[in-house]
Design a protein around this motif. Structure first.
Motif, PDB file in Angstrom:
ATOM      1  N   ALA A  95     -33.720  -2.127  28.817  1.00  0.00           N
ATOM      2  CA  ALA A  95     -34.262  -1.639  29.874  1.00  0.00           C
ATOM      3  C   ALA A  95     -35.229  -0.194  28.941  1.00  0.00           C
ATOM      4  N   LYS A  96     -34.172   0.368  29.184  1.00  0.00           N
ATOM      5  CA  LYS A  96     -34.850   1.438  28.396  1.00  0.00           C
ATOM      6  C   LYS A  96     -36.137   1.587  27.619  1.00  0.00           C
ATOM      7  N   ASP A  97     -36.249   0.670  27.015  1.00  0.00           N
ATOM      8  CA  ASP A  97     -37.837   0.510  25.616  1.00  0.00           C
ATOM      9  C   ASP A  97     -38.934  -0.007  27.031  1.00  0.00           C
ATOM     10  N   GLN A  98     -38.363  -1.070  27.873  1.00  0.00           N
ATOM     11  CA  GLN A  98     -39.642  -1.288  28.397  1.00  0.00           C
ATOM     12  C   GLN A  98     -39.951  -0.007  29.248  1.00  0.00           C
ATOM     13  N   LEU A  99     -39.239   0.624  29.766  1.00  0.00           N
ATOM     14  CA  LEU A  99     -39.134   2.190  30.293  1.00  0.00           C
ATOM     15  C   LEU A  99     -39.952   2.824  29.850  1.00  0.00           C
ATOM     16  N   ARG A 100     -39.748   2.989  28.285  1.00  0.00           N
ATOM     17  CA  ARG A 100     -39.928   3.850  27.764  1.00  0.00           C
ATOM     18  C   ARG A 100     -41.987   3.643  27.280  1.00  0.00           C
ATOM     19  N   GLN A 101     -41.965   2.402  27.333  1.00  0.00           N
ATOM     20  CA  GLN A 101     -43.521   1.648  27.086  1.00  0.00           C
ATOM     21  C   GLN A 101     -44.115   2.310  28.109  1.00  0.00           C
ATOM     22  N   ARG A 102     -43.931   1.959  29.629  1.00  0.00           N
ATOM     23  CA  ARG A 102     -44.398   1.862  30.692  1.00  0.00           C
ATOM     24  C   ARG A 102     -44.839   3.643  30.845  1.00  0.00           C
ATOM     25  N   CYS A 103     -43.872   5.016  30.855  1.00  0.00           N
ATOM     26  CA  CYS A 103     -44.393   5.939  31.045  1.00  0.00           C
ATOM     27  C   CYS A 103     -45.021   6.419  30.184  1.00  0.00           C
ATOM     28  N   LEU A 104     -45.214   6.185  28.252  1.00  0.00           N
ATOM     29  CA  LEU A 104     -45.842   7.236  27.806  1.00  0.00           C
ATOM     30  C   LEU A 104     -46.807   5.576  27.418  1.00  0.00           C
ATOM     31  N   SER A 105     -47.387   4.572  27.963  1.00  0.00           N
ATOM     32  CA  SER A 105     -48.390   4.652  27.389  1.00  0.00           C
ATOM     33  C   SER A 105     -49.700   5.151  27.637  1.00  0.00           C
ATOM     34  N   ASP A 106     -49.277   6.136  28.677  1.00  0.00           N
ATOM     35  CA  ASP A 106     -50.920   6.700  29.445  1.00  0.00           C
ATOM     36  C   ASP A 106     -50.371   8.585  29.536  1.00  0.00           C
ATOM     37  N   LEU A 107     -50.764   9.097  28.571  1.00  0.00           N
ATOM     38  CA  LEU A 107     -49.586  10.737  28.785  1.00  0.00           C
ATOM     39  C   LEU A 107     -51.215  11.609  28.926  1.00  0.00           C
ATOM     40  N   SER A 108     -52.625  11.246  29.664  1.00  0.00           N
ATOM     41  CA  SER A 108     -52.992  12.013  29.715  1.00  0.00           C
ATOM     42  C   SER A 108     -53.191  12.793  31.343  1.00  0.00           C
ATOM     43  N   ASN A 109     -51.828  12.167  31.909  1.00  0.00           N
ATOM     44  CA  ASN A 109     -51.250  13.364  33.023  1.00  0.00           C
ATOM     45  C   ASN A 109     -50.216  14.245  32.833  1.00  0.00           C
ATOM     46  N   GLY A 110     -49.836  13.886  31.050  1.00  0.00           N
ATOM     47  CA  GLY A 110     -49.071  14.879  30.979  1.00  0.00           C
ATOM     48  C   GLY A 110     -47.438  14.735  31.598  1.00  0.00           C
ATOM     49  N   GLY A 111     -46.726  15.624  31.199  1.00  0.00           N
ATOM     50  CA  GLY A 111     -45.267  15.506  31.554  1.00  0.00           C
ATOM     51  C   GLY A 111     -45.285  15.217  33.013  1.00  0.00           C
ATOM     52  N   ARG A 112     -46.083  15.700  34.204  1.00  0.00           N
ATOM     53  CA  ARG A 112     -46.090  14.906  35.332  1.00  0.00           C
ATOM     54  C   ARG A 112     -46.405  13.553  34.718  1.00  0.00           C
ATOM     55  N   GLY A 113     -47.005  13.264  34.264  1.00  0.00           N
ATOM     56  CA  GLY A 113     -47.307  11.495  35.207  1.00  0.00           C
ATOM     57  C   GLY A 113     -46.208  10.490  33.964  1.00  0.00           C
ATOM     58  N   ILE A 114     -45.088  11.193  33.078  1.00  0.00           N
ATOM     59  CA  ILE A 114     -44.638  10.422  33.275  1.00  0.00           C
ATOM     60  C   ILE A 114     -43.127  10.633  33.668  1.00  0.00           C
ATOM     61  N   ARG A 115     -42.960  11.932  34.946  1.00  0.00           N
ATOM     62  CA  ARG A 115     -42.131  11.159  35.726  1.00  0.00           C
ATOM     63  C   ARG A 115     -42.768  10.776  37.198  1.00  0.00           C
ATOM     64  N   ASN A 116     -43.740  10.607  37.201  1.00  0.00           N
ATOM     65  CA  ASN A 116     -44.489   9.798  38.783  1.00  0.00           C
ATOM     66  C   ASN A 116     -43.793   8.189  37.930  1.00  0.00           C
ATOM     67  N   GLN A 117     -44.148   8.166  36.629  1.00  0.00           N
ATOM     68  CA  GLN A 117     -43.934   6.846  36.079  1.00  0.00           C
ATOM     69  C   GLN A 117     -42.347   5.728  36.419  1.00  0.00           C
ATOM     70  N   LEU A 118     -41.990   7.438  35.714  1.00  0.00           N
ATOM     71  CA  LEU A 118     -40.127   7.311  36.044  1.00  0.00           C
ATOM     72  C   LEU A 118     -39.942   7.322  37.413  1.00  0.00           C
ATOM     73  N   GLU A 119     -40.328   7.635  38.480  1.00  0.00           N
ATOM     74  CA  GLU A 119     -39.853   7.408  39.893  1.00  0.00           C
ATOM     75  C   GLU A 119     -40.137   6.260  40.156  1.00  0.00           C
ATOM     76  N   THR A 120     -41.228   5.146  39.609  1.00  0.00           N
ATOM     77  CA  THR A 120     -41.173   4.341  40.359  1.00  0.00           C
ATOM     78  C   THR A 120     -40.681   3.339  40.111  1.00  0.00           C
ATOM     79  N   HIS A 121     -40.001   3.527  38.345  1.00  0.00           N
ATOM     80  CA  HIS A 121     -40.233   2.059  37.594  1.00  0.00           C
ATOM     81  C   HIS A 121     -38.356   2.352  37.197  1.00  0.00           C
ATOM     82  N   LEU A 122     -37.903   4.046  37.387  1.00  0.00           N
ATOM     83  CA  LEU A 122     -36.696   4.183  37.819  1.00  0.00           C
ATOM     84  C   LEU A 122     -35.617   4.362  38.529  1.00  0.00           C
TER      85      LEU A 122
END
Length: 607
Positions: free
Chosen positions: A546-573
């Motif tokens: 589950a963590k690997d899947q989540l990592r792939q989703r969160c780190l696939s696009d870093l154009s929005n920086g840490g805020r983008g990672i946070r957004n993906q984390l909210e949606t998928h975790l």
């Protein structure tokens, strides 16, 4: 020490006394004036006393003063006979009691007429607070109109007569003291060859320098201080009072005497007067905390080691004063944080605030996208008199008055209207803003931080917005491109290159969130989410899949920086986790695991 030179406005007045019958003094008329009361002795005197002394030396017998409350009195002057005041008032047809004679507008108008026709040695009449004679100069009452009309006619009717041993021509002079020239009717002033307007300016460095030595004589330790210490104290006093009045300098010297501030710490007395803080807060900061701050900040701001080092250098300079050359009220420091969104610019400002104040919420933040309109500056400093919101004051000036020791964050500065930028220039250059209510607010204890996304995008030849830098660019190349675009924007688009000059080398460019840094941010955010749930007594574990899947989703696009990672984390975790815990009525003591599914949607299982 250079010899005393009379201020220009006073020399102008004395030069034109034989030529003009009336004068209007406007501007800094409520301040003290530097006067030489004896050879080599300079002191601060109110305007009326300064006028009385100077006119007495010029050959005038007396200076009569009228104001709307007290009526008529004779101003004291050096060398004037002590008993001649009431006699002068009687010669003007007044009935003095205890040295004063009451009288309103009608009596003033009649007295002006008797004054200009009076024989003997010349006499002056000061109409003090003349700005309060008329409620509205464009619609005068009958009494107001009669007074100014009589003054106008008399100005043209009188002729000079010889006086004194040298038989110089003199008038019985009328001097109107106003806040601004427009407080008197235009038809009295404009194209009137018998009346001269003399603006009284705020004190310059020479005036402050002339008065400093006299004011410092009463400061603790001044009598025992060496010449070098006294000279350094005078220099600090003069430079610290840049932009202040002589009345302020007199008050600062009084404050130093009352609070027993030694002469070698005059800069501290100036600071106390400006911001009202007894201790210097920058000296109270725990130095060990700042000394060990690098590791603390890097736990919160990932991948920006150069920015962290630069900001800590600014803090250390602010605390030690090394190389600051802070004349007047300039801020403790200024930083311009530029770079992509979500890379830690605001987080760094919060972390620095937490180090200084002990809590990150203590910083003052302004989102400059809210200040894009032309008159938005009124929100910052307050509306001028007569406009809606005048009584409320400005958001920025109110905040700094309440918390002078602050980190002030101006977010997305490029979105502010250019008119707002002029206010920033004032802050960076002078460290002071005048609110709509006329109060001076000082930024001498503040750390100013700007954030901006400038340089990340640019306009191409067709005006289309395109990326100026890419995550694949090396940091050195990215930094050069961003700095170039920032300089172009301020110089060519905004036509405000002077703002960049005030910021100097303190433009700090933040790097993109690279893959390794993204991995750190991801791990920290996941750990923080699970720890927050653990504080409620609920244990949640994340399977490796589950963590690997989540990592792939969160780190696939870093154009929005840490805020983008946070957004993906909210949606998928966070959202699925909250939904599962709610549906299964989770309570303290329960344990769950998050498992991956084929659809990619994490599933919560009770253990």
């Amino acid at each position: 020490m250079p010899s005393y030179v009379k201020p220009r406005w006073l020399r102008d007045l004395l030069r034109f006394l034989p030529l003009k019958s009336q004068f209007v003094l406007s501007g800094n008329v409520r301040d003290l004036q530097a006067c030489e009361v004896a050879p080599g002795t300079v002191t601060a005197q109110p305007l009326i006393r300064a006028l009385a002394d100077e006119l007495r030396q010029a050959g005038y017998a007396q200076l009569v003063v009228w104001d709307p409350v007290g009526g008529f009195r004779v101003a004291e002057a050096l060398g004037a006979p002590a008993t001649s005041g009431e006699e002068t008032l009687r010669r003007l047809g007044l009935m003095p009691v205890d040295g004063a004679a009451p009288g309103g507008l009608d009596v003033l108008a009649a007295t002006v007429e008797r004054l200009v026709a009076l024989d003997g040695e010349p006499i002056g009449l000061v109409v003090d607070f003349a700005s309060r004679l008329a409620v509205r100069t464009e619609s005068l009452s009958a009494a107001e109109h009669a007074l100014f009309t009589r003054a106008l006619v008399l100005a043209h009717a009188v002729a000079p007569r010889p006086a004194g041993e040298q038989r110089r021509p003199f008038f019985n002079t009328v001097l109107w003291v106003v806040d601004k020239e427009g407080d008197l009717p235009d038809w009295l002033l404009i194209d009137n060859p018998r009346l001269r307007h003399i603006p009284v300016p705020k004190p310059d460095s020479a005036a402050r320098q002339a008065l400093a030595a006299a004011l410092l004589r009463g400061v603790p330790g001044s009598q025992q201080a060496s010449s070098d210490v006294a000279a350094d104290a005078a220099r600090a006093f003069v430079e610290g009072c840049e932009g202040l009045l002589l009345a302020d300098m007199n008050a600062i010297a009084t404050l130093a005497r009352v609070e027993q501030v030694p002469i070698e710490k005059m800069a501290d007395a100036v600071r106390r007067y400006k911001v009202g803080v007894t201790e210097d807060p920058w000296l109270l900061i725990d130095r060990d905390k700042i000394r060990n701050a690098n590791a603390v900040i890097r736990r919160r701001v990932k991948g920006q080691a150069h920015a962290v080092t630069h900001m800590l250098d600014l803090i250390k300079r602010a605390m030690t004063g090394v190389g600051s050359q802070r004349k007047g009220s300039r801020p403790r420091g200024v930083a311009f944080l530029a770079g992509p969104t979500g890379v830690g610019k605001t987080e760094l400002a919060k972390t620095i605030t937490s180090l200084l104040f002990g809590e990150e919420s203590a910083y003052i933040r302004f989102d400059m996208s809210e200040f894009s309109a032309e008159h938005a500056d009124q929100r910052l400093i307050g509306a001028p008199p007569g406009y809606v919101g005048y009584d409320v004051g400005g958001e920025l000036t109110n905040a700094i008055r309440e918390r002078p020791f602050s980190v002030v964050l101006f977010d997305e500065i490029e979105k502010a209207h250019p008119r707002i930028l002029d206010k920033f220039l004032q802050i960076l250059d002078d460290g002071v803003l005048t609110s709509g209510r006329g109060d001076r607010v000082y930024f001498s204890e503040a750390l100013i931080v700007f954030t901006s996304n400038l340089g990340i995008y640019r306009e191409d030849e067709t005006g289309k917005r395109v990326a100026n830098v890419l995550p694949t660019d090396a940091f050195a190349d990215m930094q050069a491109k961003v700095l170039h675009e920032i300089q172009r924007h301020f110089k060519l688009v905004l036509n405000r290159p002077e703002i960049l000059n005030r910021i100097g080398e303190n433009i700090i460019v933040f790097d993109f969130i690279r893959d390794d840094v993204g991995e750190e941010i991801f791990e920290q955010m996941v750990r923080s989410v699970l720890d927050d749930i653990g504080m409620q007594g609920i244990a949640v574990a994340l399977s490796d899949e589950a963590k690997d899947q989540l990592r792939q989703r969160c780190l696939s696009d870093l154009s929005n920086g840490g805020r983008g990672i946070r957004n993906q984390l909210e949606t998928h975790l966070i959202n699925p986790l909250a939904r599962g815990l709610f549906d299964q009525d989770a309570k303290a003591g329960d344990a769950f695991s998050v498992e991956a599914t084929a659809s990619g949607e994490p599933q919560l299982r009770r253990r």
